[in-house]
Motif scaffolding. Sequence first.
Motif, mmCIF file in Angstrom:
data_model
loop_
_atom_site.group_PDB
_atom_site.id
_atom_site.type_symbol
_atom_site.label_atom_id
_atom_site.label_comp_id
_atom_site.label_asym_id
_atom_site.label_seq_id
_atom_site.Cartn_x
_atom_site.Cartn_y
_atom_site.Cartn_z
ATOM 1 N N ASN A 1 23.291 43.889 61.957
ATOM 2 C CA ASN A 1 22.482 42.971 61.147
ATOM 3 C C ASN A 1 21.748 43.785 60.084
ATOM 4 O O ASN A 1 21.081 44.778 60.407
ATOM 5 C CB ASN A 1 21.486 42.242 62.051
ATOM 6 N N ILE A 2 21.853 43.376 58.820
ATOM 7 C CA ILE A 2 21.248 44.172 57.748
ATOM 8 C C ILE A 2 20.089 43.453 57.065
ATOM 9 O O ILE A 2 19.643 43.872 55.991
ATOM 10 C CB ILE A 2 22.292 44.592 56.693
ATOM 11 N N ILE A 3 19.578 42.391 57.662
ATOM 12 C CA ILE A 3 18.386 41.734 57.124
ATOM 13 C C ILE A 3 17.203 42.081 58.015
ATOM 14 O O ILE A 3 17.158 41.714 59.187
ATOM 15 C CB ILE A 3 18.564 40.210 57.031
ATOM 16 N N LYS A 4 16.257 42.790 57.442
ATOM 17 C CA LYS A 4 15.076 43.219 58.179
ATOM 18 C C LYS A 4 13.881 42.345 57.812
ATOM 19 O O LYS A 4 13.844 41.739 56.739
ATOM 20 C CB LYS A 4 14.767 44.685 57.855
ATOM 21 N N PRO A 5 12.876 42.290 58.700
ATOM 22 C CA PRO A 5 11.679 41.504 58.402
ATOM 23 C C PRO A 5 10.817 42.173 57.338
ATOM 24 O O PRO A 5 10.942 43.361 57.058
ATOM 25 C CB PRO A 5 10.954 41.449 59.745
ATOM 26 N N ARG A 6 9.944 41.397 56.722
ATOM 27 C CA ARG A 6 8.980 41.936 55.758
ATOM 28 C C ARG A 6 7.574 41.685 56.296
ATOM 29 O O ARG A 6 7.365 40.834 57.166
ATOM 30 C CB ARG A 6 9.131 41.254 54.395
ATOM 31 N N ALA B 1 30.710 42.872 54.381
ATOM 32 C CA ALA B 1 29.585 41.981 54.676
ATOM 33 C C ALA B 1 30.118 40.743 55.384
ATOM 34 O O ALA B 1 31.154 40.196 54.990
ATOM 35 C CB ALA B 1 28.856 41.595 53.401
ATOM 36 N N VAL B 2 29.411 40.296 56.416
ATOM 37 C CA VAL B 2 29.854 39.166 57.231
ATOM 38 C C VAL B 2 28.695 38.188 57.410
ATOM 39 O O VAL B 2 27.614 38.576 57.872
ATOM 40 C CB VAL B 2 30.353 39.630 58.618
ATOM 41 N N SER B 3 28.933 36.917 57.058
ATOM 42 C CA SER B 3 27.942 35.864 57.296
ATOM 43 C C SER B 3 28.285 35.131 58.575
ATOM 44 O O SER B 3 29.430 34.708 58.765
ATOM 45 C CB SER B 3 27.910 34.880 56.125
ATOM 46 N N ILE B 4 27.291 34.976 59.441
ATOM 47 C CA ILE B 4 27.469 34.272 60.707
ATOM 48 C C ILE B 4 26.514 33.082 60.752
ATOM 49 O O ILE B 4 25.347 33.204 60.371
ATOM 50 C CB ILE B 4 27.226 35.211 61.897
ATOM 51 N N ARG C 1 23.007 34.421 59.396
ATOM 52 C CA ARG C 1 22.620 35.815 59.519
ATOM 53 C C ARG C 1 23.645 36.673 58.769
ATOM 54 O O ARG C 1 24.821 36.322 58.692
ATOM 55 C CB ARG C 1 22.567 36.239 60.996
ATOM 56 N N LEU C 2 23.190 37.799 58.234
ATOM 57 C CA LEU C 2 24.055 38.665 57.437
ATOM 58 C C LEU C 2 24.244 40.005 58.140
ATOM 59 O O LEU C 2 23.266 40.696 58.457
ATOM 60 C CB LEU C 2 23.458 38.876 56.047
ATOM 61 N N TYR C 3 25.510 40.362 58.375
ATOM 62 C CA TYR C 3 25.858 41.600 59.053
ATOM 63 C C TYR C 3 26.719 42.473 58.134
ATOM 64 O O TYR C 3 27.309 41.984 57.165
ATOM 65 C CB TYR C 3 26.651 41.313 60.335
ATOM 66 N N ALA C 4 26.789 43.758 58.471
ATOM 67 C CA ALA C 4 27.716 44.674 57.809
ATOM 68 C C ALA C 4 28.603 45.308 58.870
ATOM 69 O O ALA C 4 28.112 45.814 59.887
ATOM 70 C CB ALA C 4 26.966 45.740 57.031
ATOM 71 N N PHE C 5 29.916 45.261 58.634
ATOM 72 C CA PHE C 5 30.883 45.873 59.550
ATOM 73 C C PHE C 5 31.335 47.202 58.955
ATOM 74 O O PHE C 5 31.752 47.267 57.797
ATOM 75 C CB PHE C 5 32.090 44.951 59.737
ATOM 76 N N ASP C 6 31.226 48.271 59.760
ATOM 77 C CA ASP C 6 31.643 49.602 59.336
ATOM 78 C C ASP C 6 33.056 49.865 59.837
ATOM 79 O O ASP C 6 33.293 49.927 61.052
ATOM 80 C CB ASP C 6 30.672 50.652 59.881
#
Length: 659
Positions: A132-137, A101-104, A119-124
């Motif tokens: 980016n792993i935060i989606k809208p609701r 998990a990476v915070s930018i 913003r929150l990302y996930a590095f594979d």
Amino acid sequence: MCGRIRLFLTLIFSFILSINSAWAEDVKSPGDIPIKAFAQLPAIMDMELSPDGSHIAYMVPHKGRKAIVIRNIESGKLSGIPAPDKADINWFKWVNNKKIAVSIGYTAQRYGTTTLETRLYAFDLPSGNLKNIIKPRKRKGSVSTLTKEDFDVQIQDRVIDWLPDDPDHILVSIDGDWDGASEIRMVDVNDGDFTELTDGMKGIQSYQTDQQHELRLSWGYWKSDFKQLYRSPETGKWMQIEEGQLAKLNLDPIAFDKDPAIAYAKGLNEAGRFAVYKVNIPADKVVEEVYSDEDVDTDHIVFDPLSGRPIGVRNYREKSGYMYFDKYFAALQKVVDKALPNTVNRVISRVKGQKKFLIFSSSDVEPGVYYLLDFSKGSLDFLAETMPGITPEQMSPMQYVRYIARDGQVIHGYLTVPRGREVRNLPLIVMPHGGPEAQTVRSFAYRTQFLASRGYAVFQPNFRGSEGYGPAFQEAGENQWGGLMQDDVTDGVKWLIDQGMADPDRICIAGASYGGYAAAMGAVKTPDLYQCAVSINGVLNLPMLKAKDKRYTGGRAWIKTMGLEGADDEEVSPYHRVDDIKIPLLIIHAKDDFRVPLRHAEMMVDELKDEGKDVTFVQLEDGDHMLDTEAARYATLKAMEAFFAKHLGAGSPGSMATQ
């Protein structure tokens, strides 16, 4: 992307090798150490082992910002995440053996106000993809989704639980519809899909889980009121706890025991210092005292880096360190401290089921070194130093001091004396800390050590309003901007003069953030005490700052402590007191400062020039409030070196090594 990663890894390691060799050459004295050595971002930051111990990840500087390197420990194979353009990597954490998990973060404008966005990302790791792993609701009650701009929630990286037993999910607190009530999402780190565990509660922005990873504690602000809630393990209902017996004893829950009814809480001991207790929240009573110190506050709970359970505490005595109530970690600490006796050492990462630990070791003269402790091999191996070119033998130890303020209050602080110099008649830089509810502690500080290397003593008082000495001491600084807090700094300077330690004709005051305010107010209130003043990202227009802060969640509460009781804000605002300034000022301010906008500096400089005052202005084009880029740090140190040399005289021979 893979080609870009290989390129930046090559550049990074070429850079690290070059600074290790270049800065090691011809350094005969601290005054010969170049500015770049002090201004550098740590060469290695925030190192962490993967859950299975096969990889190690860490941040490195790249083009003045931070990038992430991942290394296979056995093969040495490298992977990485380049520094983003016009943004910064705030932090990272292994979620499982393949995902990080990476915070930018970056600055932006919202409604005419500078904000910090995350913003929150996930590095594979296998594919090298960053997502980016935060989606809208969906907006509640709406049949359609919002526009992309409406979904652009300001803070998206508040992870409240890493769910170590569920490698594919994390719990994130996010205010997805901007109503001041953060919902809790269980987020899939693979694709960003989420399930909402709670829709949020009015005025609640923060949550905490227990050791079973259930939501157990929540708190936040509604207008100017603070509220705190506890969720009953039996009924699942939330109940307010800020008005019970524990609250009356100032006991604030901060972590949970195995039993979710039992919490670790900070509260006052008989000496009026914060200690750690076990409390039963449903029963509203104290169970036992865990750790207490009659001189200083217990600073914070220490958690197991693997499971997240509480294992010990840290406090900031004259010699700070870690004290463990967990027997396993207490025994481990003794082994590490025996091997590394002159530093503060901490286990920052470990491997489940293996006796393999990552150790970080630091002190006031050592920026930090990483070691790998492997009991299966019986080895403690050096991994990396954080600031090449900085050696402890050339740095200046911090000396603990205490003095009596004009009203009889004991004030604590630190004096850093240039190595090899007698503590007599020294040129002095007074450096109040920021906050103001912060604290100067015994740890490596690049600005302090830089100034000491140039021959200046550095005085850092923990004036009233500072943390660490009990709530009464801290609360005594409320509504004392330009009052008691300023007087405590002044009294410390006069004490050093009376003791013969400081040369009364060679003293300047400098600071950042609130410290920049204190420096400017020193020029206003006691211009005859100082030869010059330096404000770095300082609060220079108090009414303007309060007007801005009112617009943030919780702002109406914290601005109540700003200003001076019985005085108008203009009376203790440097911008409004320019007529009283008689000494030269150096004002340094970052263009992208989101906490104290650049306008503070611009207005102050214009007013000083209009009044014919001696002012030097340096606008930093890179870096924000914390000066978290090398360019910002370098420009700041270079300007300070020239300014102090001009108004105090060079502190020592060879003190102008500016490259």
